[in-house]
Design an enzyme around this catalytic site. Structure first.
Site, PDB file in Angstrom:
ATOM      1  N   CYS A 146       0.756  -1.078   0.122  1.00  0.00           N
ATOM      2  CA  CYS A 146      -0.139   0.027  -0.047  1.00  0.00           C
ATOM      3  C   CYS A 146       0.761   1.223   0.030  1.00  0.00           C
ATOM      4  O   CYS A 146       0.575   2.097  -0.826  1.00  0.00           O
ATOM      5  CB  CYS A 146      -0.999   0.014   1.289  1.00  0.00           C
ATOM      6  SG  CYS A 146      -2.052  -1.307   1.087  1.00  0.00           S
TER       7      CYS A 146
HETATM    8  N1  NAD Z   1      -2.553  -6.345   1.532  1.00  0.00           N
HETATM    9  C1  NAD Z   1      -3.244  -5.110   1.942  1.00  0.00           C
HETATM   10  O1  NAD Z   1      -3.013  -5.213   3.202  1.00  0.00           O
HETATM   11  C2  NAD Z   1      -4.107  -4.383   1.024  1.00  0.00           C
HETATM   12  C3  NAD Z   1      -4.664  -3.488   1.967  1.00  0.00           C
HETATM   13  C4  NAD Z   1      -5.905  -2.712   1.396  1.00  0.00           C
HETATM   14  C5  NAD Z   1      -5.988  -2.569   0.138  1.00  0.00           C
HETATM   15  N2  NAD Z   1      -5.176  -3.507  -0.769  1.00  0.00           N
HETATM   16  C6  NAD Z   1      -5.461  -3.424  -2.119  1.00  0.00           C
HETATM   17  O2  NAD Z   1      -6.320  -4.450  -2.608  1.00  0.00           O
HETATM   18  C7  NAD Z   1      -5.862  -5.093  -3.663  1.00  0.00           C
HETATM   19  C8  NAD Z   1      -5.534  -6.585  -3.787  1.00  0.00           C
HETATM   20  O3  NAD Z   1      -4.190  -6.574  -2.913  1.00  0.00           O
HETATM   21  P1  NAD Z   1      -3.841  -8.105  -2.171  1.00  0.00           P
HETATM   22  O4  NAD Z   1      -2.868  -7.663  -1.330  1.00  0.00           O
HETATM   23  O5  NAD Z   1      -4.917  -8.904  -1.851  1.00  0.00           O
HETATM   24  O6  NAD Z   1      -3.308  -8.786  -3.268  1.00  0.00           O
HETATM   25  P2  NAD Z   1      -2.610 -10.146  -3.455  1.00  0.00           P
HETATM   26  O7  NAD Z   1      -1.670 -10.069  -4.382  1.00  0.00           O
HETATM   27  O8  NAD Z   1      -2.289 -10.699  -2.069  1.00  0.00           O
HETATM   28  O9  NAD Z   1      -3.578 -10.939  -4.363  1.00  0.00           O
HETATM   29  C9  NAD Z   1      -4.605 -10.528  -5.501  1.00  0.00           C
HETATM   30  C10 NAD Z   1      -4.812 -12.112  -5.988  1.00  0.00           C
HETATM   31  O10 NAD Z   1      -5.436 -11.679  -7.192  1.00  0.00           O
HETATM   32  C11 NAD Z   1      -5.002 -12.893  -8.358  1.00  0.00           C
HETATM   33  N3  NAD Z   1      -5.515 -12.101  -9.616  1.00  0.00           N
HETATM   34  C12 NAD Z   1      -4.871 -11.191 -10.280  1.00  0.00           C
HETATM   35  N4  NAD Z   1      -5.186 -11.033 -11.281  1.00  0.00           N
HETATM   36  C13 NAD Z   1      -6.560 -11.880 -11.255  1.00  0.00           C
HETATM   37  C14 NAD Z   1      -7.526 -12.169 -12.311  1.00  0.00           C
HETATM   38  N5  NAD Z   1      -7.678 -11.276 -13.407  1.00  0.00           N
HETATM   39  N6  NAD Z   1      -8.502 -12.692 -12.309  1.00  0.00           N
HETATM   40  C15 NAD Z   1      -8.528 -13.513 -10.946  1.00  0.00           C
HETATM   41  N7  NAD Z   1      -7.294 -13.239 -10.147  1.00  0.00           N
HETATM   42  C16 NAD Z   1      -6.458 -12.608 -10.146  1.00  0.00           C
HETATM   43  C17 NAD Z   1      -3.451 -12.833  -7.955  1.00  0.00           C
HETATM   44  O11 NAD Z   1      -3.338 -14.113  -8.546  1.00  0.00           O
HETATM   45  C18 NAD Z   1      -3.529 -12.833  -6.501  1.00  0.00           C
HETATM   46  O12 NAD Z   1      -3.945 -14.232  -5.929  1.00  0.00           O
HETATM   47  C19 NAD Z   1      -4.884  -4.034  -4.257  1.00  0.00           C
HETATM   48  O13 NAD Z   1      -5.224  -3.309  -5.083  1.00  0.00           O
HETATM   49  C20 NAD Z   1      -4.260  -3.503  -3.134  1.00  0.00           C
HETATM   50  O14 NAD Z   1      -3.765  -2.309  -3.361  1.00  0.00           O
HETATM   51  C21 NAD Z   1      -4.339  -4.172  -0.241  1.00  0.00           C
END
Ligand code: NAD
Length: 429
Positions: free
Chosen positions: A268
């Site tokens: 983030c």
């Molecule tokens: N990790 C955090 O603490 C956090 C907190 C708030 C917001 N976010 C936001 O949330 C979003 C996701 O983050 P995250 O940390 O969960 O990411 P992550 O990488 O842990 O998980 C994302 C998942 O999406 C899958 N993916 C990618 N493209 C895809 C598609 N087209 N179809 C299906 N699956 C697909 C990936 O394989 C992965 O497993 C981002 O925008 C991030 O900025 C993350």
């Protein structure tokens, strides 16, 4: 105000089963939804189907419990039927030139477009710039479904606020912001999230909900940069910044403490504010606060390396050939997530100056930087005593900091928390 929205919501599809999507799937299954998870990566879906969690805040037992409630994860879109609710939780990284890379959001939206039916709620949780839900996601869904947002289906943005490793605030008790592209879309989103978390906060529209998330992250980014910059000049002024922060934090209003460190990491803080500065640049001027914070925080790994060299030099020891032990190489304490960890550029810089770098981290069984393994110290006390310099990066709870301070010959404490026992050589940033 609670919404009167009363559409039946039973089938939930979570697209993207990572740090955001998996906890949502667990929580929604507990609340009685029939949850399907769709992820583009087979190892993620297969691992979950065998009961294995790849996310810090979700245990294997919780995955097993969720499977027991009927959850199934798949990479095969053809196996998924029409859904009542579809939540998109895919990554929003930076492109090669530092702007937003919305390719995963677009691909996931295409999937959602094929699976929505009249009445479906689609909620985007991926962090992104204001206008994405309205200008990028909406047209794709309308084209794929032939339906209109607000009439044929609902579309909202709801930012995820997960704080990995936080023992007090989790999914259910962290208020959830929702912003709809129309008021009826907001009703649908409020009704859905009201079933799985304690408090739903309604934004004026999707754009305000998108901005709220970026405001939260930019606020942290800027304030961390403020204390990081202060740490650098306070040392030269011979002022103990940590003590000044401790004193300032006693003010019961108008001040929130932030602490200096080796640089910002995770998915983030170092990335999301760029989404906002990208959007501001389309107006023809920069978002100077974000760009300055980026510059200051981005320089911290270099500053840590400079301080390491200076401390070794005072012991008549060149960096070249010095044995340096890094403690805690994840991006924050008490999590296994290494994304954007400042430890990586620190290894790169120390290696570039000839240091022999090893690490200790209870959450990281093996570690490579630029394809080259970093040796892992198994016995912390012995490794700390043998190193020419120990650099504390992440103070994981399992660390006995007083013991490390006593055992090590020289410590660079980037967090300002290692007790300085008489005779020990503990230096702060
Ligand atoms: N990790 C955090 O603490 C956090 C907190 C708030 C917001 N976010 C936001 O949330 C979003 C996701 O983050 P995250 O940390 O969960 O990411 P992550 O990488 O842990 O998980 C994302 C998942 O999406 C899958 N993916 C990618 N493209 C895809 C598609 N087209 N179809 C299906 N699956 C697909 C990936 O394989 C992965 O497993 C981002 O925008 C991030 O900025 C993350």
């Amino acid at each position: 105000m609670r919404s009167e929205y009363s559409m039946p919501m039973q089938d939930l599809l979570v697209i993207g089963l990572g740090y955001v999507g998996l906890p949502l799937a667990v929580q929604a299954a507990r609340a009685g939804f029939r949850v399907t998870g769709y992820d583009a990566r087979a190892e993620i879906a297969d691992g979950l189907m065998t009961g294995r969690s790849h996310v810090d805040d979700v245990t294997d037992a919780e995955v097993a419990e969720t499977l027991g409630r009927g959850f199934a994860a798949t990479t095969d879109e053809a196996r998924i039927g029409p859904q009542d609710v579809i939540v998109i939780c895919v990554p929003t990284p930076l492109s090669a030139v530092g702007g937003p890379d919305l390719s995963a959001v677009q691909a996931a939206t295409a999937t959602a477009g094929r699976l929505l039916r009249p009445g479906t709620l689609v909620s985007l949780e991926s962090t992104t710039y204001p206008g994405t839900t309205e200008e990028v996601v909406r047209p794709l869904l309308e084209k794929a479904s032939g339906l209109s947002a607000g009439l044929g289906f609902s579309l909202a943005f709801s930012p995820e606020r997960i704080d990995p490793g936080n023992p007090d605030y989790g999914f259910a008790n962290t208020p959830k912001i929702v912003g709809g592209v129309t008021p009826s879309c907001a009703d649908a989103a409020e009704a859905f999230y009201g079933k799985i978390c304690d408090q739903v906060v309604r934004a004026k529209s999707a754009r305000e909900a998108e901005l709220a998330k970026l405001l939260e992250n930019t606020y942290r980014h800027v304030n961390i940069a403020l204390v990081n910059e202060m740490a650098i000049f306070c040392r030269e002024l011979d002022v103990d910044l940590h003590d000044a922060i401790r004193c300032a934090a006693t003010k019961p209003f108008g001040f929130q403490p932030f602490y200096p460190g080796p640089g910002v990491g995770g998915h983030c803080i170092p990335i999301d504010p760029n989404y906002l500065s990208y959007k501001v640049r389309t107006l023809g001027y920069p978002f100077r606060f974000v760009e300055l914070a980026q510059e200051i925080n981005g320089r911290m790994p270099g500053y840590v390396t400079e301080r390491a060299a200076e401390l070794l030099n005072r012991s008549a020891q060149p960096v070249n050939g010095a044995r340096v032990l890094l403690l805690g190489v994840t991006y924050k304490q008490d999590v296994a997530d290494q994304r954007e960890s400042p430890a990586r550029p620190i290894v790169r810089k120390l290696r570039g100056r000839g240091a022999a770098v090893a690490y200790h981290d209870p959450y990281v069984p093996a570690w490579q930087v630029d394809g080259e393994a970093v040796p892992r110290a198994a016995d912390l006390a012995a490794a700390a005593a043998a190193a020419d310099l120990v650099i504390l990066l992440q103070p994981h709870q399992g660390y006995d900091l007083a013991e490390i301070g006593r055992a090590a010959r020289l410590v660079l404490d980037t967090r300002g928390i290692v007790p300085k026992a008489p005779g020990s050589r503990v230096e702060t940033l």
